[in-house]
Design a protein around this motif. Structure first.
Motif, PDB file in Angstrom:
ATOM      1  N   PHE A 109       0.830  -1.201   0.000  1.00 40.50           N
ATOM      2  CA  PHE A 109       0.000   0.000   0.000  1.00 40.50           C
ATOM      3  C   PHE A 109       0.874   1.265   0.000  1.00 40.50           C
ATOM      4  O   PHE A 109       0.602   2.232  -0.712  1.00 40.50           O
ATOM      5  CB  PHE A 109      -0.932   0.013   1.210  1.00 40.50           C
ATOM      6  CG  PHE A 109      -1.904  -1.152   1.261  1.00 40.50           C
ATOM      7  CD1 PHE A 109      -2.170  -1.912   0.127  1.00 40.50           C
ATOM      8  CD2 PHE A 109      -2.541  -1.486   2.443  1.00 40.50           C
ATOM      9  CE1 PHE A 109      -3.061  -2.977   0.174  1.00 40.50           C
ATOM     10  CE2 PHE A 109      -3.436  -2.555   2.504  1.00 40.50           C
ATOM     11  CZ  PHE A 109      -3.700  -3.295   1.362  1.00 40.50           C
ATOM     12  N   LEU A 110       1.945   1.252   0.814  1.00 42.09           N
ATOM     13  CA  LEU A 110       2.807   2.430   0.918  1.00 42.09           C
ATOM     14  C   LEU A 110       3.612   2.666  -0.363  1.00 42.09           C
ATOM     15  O   LEU A 110       3.968   3.809  -0.672  1.00 42.09           O
ATOM     16  CB  LEU A 110       3.763   2.286   2.098  1.00 42.09           C
ATOM     17  CG  LEU A 110       3.139   2.409   3.489  1.00 42.09           C
ATOM     18  CD1 LEU A 110       4.167   2.088   4.564  1.00 42.09           C
ATOM     19  CD2 LEU A 110       2.583   3.822   3.698  1.00 42.09           C
ATOM     20  N   ARG A 111       3.882   1.621  -1.093  1.00 39.63           N
ATOM     21  CA  ARG A 111       4.673   1.778  -2.315  1.00 39.63           C
ATOM     22  C   ARG A 111       3.914   2.543  -3.401  1.00 39.63           C
ATOM     23  O   ARG A 111       4.506   2.955  -4.395  1.00 39.63           O
ATOM     24  CB  ARG A 111       5.115   0.407  -2.846  1.00 39.63           C
ATOM     25  CG  ARG A 111       6.163  -0.264  -1.967  1.00 39.63           C
ATOM     26  CD  ARG A 111       6.521  -1.634  -2.494  1.00 39.63           C
ATOM     27  NE  ARG A 111       7.298  -1.543  -3.704  1.00 39.63           N
ATOM     28  CZ  ARG A 111       7.470  -2.549  -4.558  1.00 39.63           C
ATOM     29  NH1 ARG A 111       6.885  -3.706  -4.339  1.00 39.63           N
ATOM     30  NH2 ARG A 111       8.204  -2.394  -5.637  1.00 39.63           N
ATOM     31  N   LEU A 112       2.617   2.752  -3.188  1.00 40.69           N
ATOM     32  CA  LEU A 112       1.871   3.608  -4.106  1.00 40.69           C
ATOM     33  C   LEU A 112       2.291   5.067  -3.971  1.00 40.69           C
ATOM     34  O   LEU A 112       2.097   5.862  -4.894  1.00 40.69           O
ATOM     35  CB  LEU A 112       0.367   3.499  -3.818  1.00 40.69           C
ATOM     36  CG  LEU A 112      -0.327   2.173  -4.151  1.00 40.69           C
ATOM     37  CD1 LEU A 112      -1.777   2.221  -3.680  1.00 40.69           C
ATOM     38  CD2 LEU A 112      -0.261   1.890  -5.643  1.00 40.69           C
ATOM     39  N   HIS A 113       2.859   5.401  -2.829  1.00 35.61           N
ATOM     40  CA  HIS A 113       3.226   6.799  -2.572  1.00 35.61           C
ATOM     41  C   HIS A 113       4.498   7.149  -3.346  1.00 35.61           C
ATOM     42  O   HIS A 113       5.494   6.426  -3.281  1.00 35.61           O
ATOM     43  CB  HIS A 113       3.445   7.021  -1.080  1.00 35.61           C
ATOM     44  CG  HIS A 113       3.328   8.452  -0.663  1.00 35.61           C
ATOM     45  ND1 HIS A 113       4.236   9.422  -1.059  1.00 35.61           N
ATOM     46  CD2 HIS A 113       2.413   9.086   0.114  1.00 35.61           C
ATOM     47  CE1 HIS A 113       3.888  10.579  -0.538  1.00 35.61           C
ATOM     48  NE2 HIS A 113       2.779  10.411   0.182  1.00 35.61           N
ATOM     49  N   PRO A 114       4.496   8.268  -4.077  1.00 38.38           N
ATOM     50  CA  PRO A 114       5.684   8.612  -4.880  1.00 38.38           C
ATOM     51  C   PRO A 114       6.914   8.941  -4.051  1.00 38.38           C
ATOM     52  O   PRO A 114       8.032   8.921  -4.586  1.00 38.38           O
ATOM     53  CB  PRO A 114       5.218   9.838  -5.686  1.00 38.38           C
ATOM     54  CG  PRO A 114       4.087  10.414  -4.899  1.00 38.38           C
ATOM     55  CD  PRO A 114       3.404   9.254  -4.257  1.00 38.38           C
ATOM     56  N   ASP A 115       6.738   9.247  -2.779  1.00 40.72           N
ATOM     57  CA  ASP A 115       7.878   9.606  -1.942  1.00 40.72           C
ATOM     58  C   ASP A 115       8.353   8.467  -1.059  1.00 40.72           C
ATOM     59  O   ASP A 115       9.121   8.678  -0.107  1.00 40.72           O
ATOM     60  CB  ASP A 115       7.533  10.820  -1.065  1.00 40.72           C
ATOM     61  CG  ASP A 115       7.399  12.094  -1.890  1.00 40.72           C
ATOM     62  OD1 ASP A 115       8.005  12.158  -2.974  1.00 40.72           O
ATOM     63  OD2 ASP A 115       6.667  13.008  -1.454  1.00 40.72           O
ATOM     64  N   VAL A 116       7.911   7.255  -1.343  1.00 45.02           N
ATOM     65  CA  VAL A 116       8.357   6.071  -0.601  1.00 45.02           C
ATOM     66  C   VAL A 116       9.101   5.155  -1.552  1.00 45.02           C
ATOM     67  O   VAL A 116       8.597   4.822  -2.626  1.00 45.02           O
ATOM     68  CB  VAL A 116       7.169   5.319   0.043  1.00 45.02           C
ATOM     69  CG1 VAL A 116       7.627   3.974   0.603  1.00 45.02           C
ATOM     70  CG2 VAL A 116       6.531   6.162   1.138  1.00 45.02           C
ATOM     71  N   ARG A 117      10.314   4.763  -1.167  1.00 45.68           N
ATOM     72  CA  ARG A 117      11.107   3.821  -1.955  1.00 45.68           C
ATOM     73  C   ARG A 117      11.401   2.614  -1.083  1.00 45.68           C
ATOM     74  O   ARG A 117      11.957   2.732   0.002  1.00 45.68           O
ATOM     75  CB  ARG A 117      12.425   4.466  -2.422  1.00 45.68           C
ATOM     76  CG  ARG A 117      12.233   5.643  -3.350  1.00 45.68           C
ATOM     77  CD  ARG A 117      11.733   5.203  -4.724  1.00 45.68           C
ATOM     78  NE  ARG A 117      12.758   4.452  -5.426  1.00 45.68           N
ATOM     79  CZ  ARG A 117      12.586   3.235  -5.928  1.00 45.68           C
ATOM     80  NH1 ARG A 117      11.446   2.604  -5.776  1.00 45.68           N
ATOM     81  NH2 ARG A 117      13.556   2.632  -6.564  1.00 45.68           N
ATOM     82  N   ALA A 118      10.984   1.447  -1.567  1.00 49.27           N
ATOM     83  CA  ALA A 118      11.191   0.216  -0.805  1.00 49.27           C
ATOM     84  C   ALA A 118      11.212  -0.960  -1.766  1.00 49.27           C
ATOM     85  O   ALA A 118      10.545  -0.945  -2.806  1.00 49.27           O
ATOM     86  CB  ALA A 118      10.090   0.028   0.231  1.00 49.27           C
ATOM     87  N   LEU A 119      11.975  -1.978  -1.420  1.00 51.29           N
ATOM     88  CA  LEU A 119      11.971  -3.210  -2.190  1.00 51.29           C
ATOM     89  C   LEU A 119      10.715  -3.996  -1.866  1.00 51.29           C
ATOM     90  O   LEU A 119      10.216  -3.966  -0.739  1.00 51.29           O
ATOM     91  CB  LEU A 119      13.200  -4.062  -1.858  1.00 51.29           C
ATOM     92  CG  LEU A 119      14.557  -3.494  -2.277  1.00 51.29           C
ATOM     93  CD1 LEU A 119      15.666  -4.420  -1.805  1.00 51.29           C
ATOM     94  CD2 LEU A 119      14.635  -3.311  -3.780  1.00 51.29           C
TER      95      LEU A 119
END
Length: 332
Positions: A109-119
């Motif tokens: 869900f958080l990876r939808l945010h443009p300011d979140v980078r995660a594998l």
């Protein structure tokens, strides 16, 4: 004999010189360097392969090669990359737990945010140093749910950055234990029953040595973390509300991370077949996004008496956890 007399005379002269008596002419000594040279030549040509090797100046020792993850070692300020936009950085926020609590769903869900980078996978940053590139202003995140129950994890993370924000997704420990068992059973069909693993001697004492039970002792694990981090560095996400109200829980996470609320209820729909929310298809995407087949698998049937015993066992730990976090998760 003239030859033997000559040798005898030479010997006598040597002895006489040693005794201090008057002697004839002495045989001159060969310089030591000349003797060594002759011996070396004889050894080289007459006894090939049997002479000790000549002493050589030691070869210069090359500088040790930098290990591949040296730049990612604990304590380095940042992790530069050779090419491509952005830099690899230490994570500013971690989803540290718990297993089968909903950590994968939250990350997706958080990876939808443009300011979140995660594998998408669990990189185990402290073991392997794997992190994505991020630009200035973006937050680098990692999800490894085993951290919450690992004794050494808080000390190591604090050593990396005492300002790290920590997210813990928790779920009713009884339901979580059954889900954990279901996952293991899918990989090991011959596993003993849930009841046999959860209790010693039938319905005797609860076996806290079994990881599926031990993980649910949230208050004990949090005690270890609070030795290194203040409570203000934590956000505790309800795994149940992440299913019933994903936009609300993800909104709390975005606030905690200092992000604009970009991910909202317009991004979700409830998948009745799987029994949890999925992401609506984005513009240009062919279909909605749901978690894989391993998520939402049916639970094995567990006798009600076993469930009640576990609920009674966890109740004091749950209440302590509510007090520590200031949140009532409604498990009792």
């Amino acid at each position: 004999m003239a030859g033997s007399g000559g040798l005898g005379s030479g010997a006598g002269d040597f002895q006489g010189a040693e005794s201090g008596q008057s002697t004839g002419l002495r045989a001159p000594r060969a310089p030591l360097a000349l003797v060594a040279l002759l011996l070396s030549a004889y050894c080289l040509f007459a006894l090939p392969g049997r002479c000790p090797p000549a002493a050589r100046a030691p070869a210069p020792v090359p500088a040790p090669a930098e290990p591949p993850n040296a730049s990612r070692r604990l304590g380095a300020p940042s992790l530069p990359v050779a090419s491509g936009p952005g830099r690899r950085r230490f994570p500013q926020a971690l989803i540290v737990g718990v297993k089968k609590g909903g950590t994968r769903a939250l990350l997706e869900f958080l990876r939808l945010h443009p300011d979140v980078r995660a594998l998408g996978s669990e990189p185990h940053f402290f073991d392997r140093g794997l992190m994505p590139r991020s630009l200035d202003g973006q937050i680098t995140m990692e999800k490894t749910p085993s951290y919450f129950v690992t004794q050494e994890a808080p000390r190591r993370i604090h050593g990396m950055s005492p300002d790290t924000k920590l997210i813990v997704v928790v779920r009713n420990p009884v339901t979580r234990a059954i889900s954990d068992y279901a996952q293991t059973l899918s990989k090991t069909p011959g596993l003993p029953s849930f009841r046999a693993l959860a209790f010693r001697h039938g319905l005797g004492p609860v076996d806290t040595a079994w990881s599926a039970v031990r993980i649910g002792l949230y208050a004990q694990h949090l005690d270890n973390w609070l030795r290194y981090f203040p409570l203000s560095h934590f956000l505790f996400v309800s795994g149940e509300r992440l299913v019933s109200d994903p936009a609300g829980e993800v909104g709390r996470v975005q606030d905690f991370l200092g992000l604009k609320r970009v991910v909202t209820d317009k991004h979700f729909y409830f998948n009745a077949t799987k029994g949890f929310p999925c992401l609506k298809k984005s513009q240009g995407s062919g279909r909605p996004r749901c978690l894989g087949k391993s998520k939402g698998r049916p639970h094995p049937r567990v006798p009600e008496a076993v469930v009640r015993r576990l609920q009674a066992f966890y109740r004091p730990f749950n209440r302590k956890f509510y007090q520590m976090t200031g949140q009532d998760f409604g498990w009792d």
